[in-house]
Design a protein around this motif. Sequence first.
Motif, mmCIF file in Angstrom:
data_model
loop_
_atom_site.group_PDB
_atom_site.id
_atom_site.type_symbol
_atom_site.label_atom_id
_atom_site.label_comp_id
_atom_site.label_asym_id
_atom_site.label_seq_id
_atom_site.Cartn_x
_atom_site.Cartn_y
_atom_site.Cartn_z
ATOM 1 N N GLU A 198 14.484 46.207 12.023
ATOM 2 C CA GLU A 198 14.264 44.735 12.384
ATOM 3 C C GLU A 198 14.276 43.875 11.002
ATOM 4 O O GLU A 198 14.974 42.943 10.624
ATOM 5 C CB GLU A 198 13.133 44.171 12.802
ATOM 6 C CG GLU A 198 13.260 44.221 14.444
ATOM 7 C CD GLU A 198 14.535 43.540 15.228
ATOM 8 O OE1 GLU A 198 14.722 42.462 14.676
ATOM 9 O OE2 GLU A 198 15.099 44.462 15.746
ATOM 10 N N ARG A 238 17.755 44.111 9.840
ATOM 11 C CA ARG A 238 18.560 42.999 10.565
ATOM 12 C C ARG A 238 18.499 41.514 10.003
ATOM 13 O O ARG A 238 19.329 40.664 9.972
ATOM 14 C CB ARG A 238 18.155 43.041 12.251
ATOM 15 C CG ARG A 238 18.774 41.835 12.929
ATOM 16 C CD ARG A 238 18.493 41.823 14.373
ATOM 17 N NE ARG A 238 18.021 43.155 15.134
ATOM 18 C CZ ARG A 238 18.634 43.152 16.320
ATOM 19 N NH1 ARG A 238 19.473 42.313 16.594
ATOM 20 N NH2 ARG A 238 18.230 44.024 16.950
ATOM 21 N N TYR A 261 24.720 42.524 9.990
ATOM 22 C CA TYR A 261 24.052 43.444 10.730
ATOM 23 C C TYR A 261 25.130 43.602 11.991
ATOM 24 O O TYR A 261 25.576 42.499 12.313
ATOM 25 C CB TYR A 261 22.776 43.139 11.314
ATOM 26 C CG TYR A 261 22.276 44.020 12.452
ATOM 27 C CD1 TYR A 261 21.377 44.904 11.771
ATOM 28 C CD2 TYR A 261 22.237 43.687 13.689
ATOM 29 C CE1 TYR A 261 20.883 46.147 12.848
ATOM 30 C CE2 TYR A 261 21.782 44.653 14.594
ATOM 31 C CZ TYR A 261 21.070 45.587 14.138
ATOM 32 O OH TYR A 261 20.445 46.439 14.959
#
Length: 131
Positions: free
Chosen positions: A76, A79, A102
């Motif tokens: 995450e 990302r 991403y």
Amino acid sequence: MSSDALNLIKKAMDEMELKYGFMEYVSDSGETLPATYFIGEYQELEPEGESGEETSIFILTGFSRETWGALECVKERIRKYFPVIDGRRRKTESGAVAAVFYENSFPVLVEDEELKRMQINLKVKEWKVET
């Protein structure tokens, strides 16, 4: 994929304070492998049209001896660092522009029950800018 784009990804991994190596991870001063680390490699795609834009998929493979949740948290962070829509763009030292986005990710099962592995794909676009 240019060395400028590879350096951009290396700097990004350093900024996120993630252990990273291109094609292999070499630990600092002979230490054992860290709990979580990443290895990068790439695949160049066929150019579309004559725009001069080059596209590559940068394959970032994460390995962890921690939980799957810990590896998901790191994913995450990556990302967010490389947004899907706008990406992260920078002018390179050679005068080209590179943008990293991403793309997607997926967990990969391995035979070692303690080891978790995740593949994160980044799209890298590069083009020359006339000055």
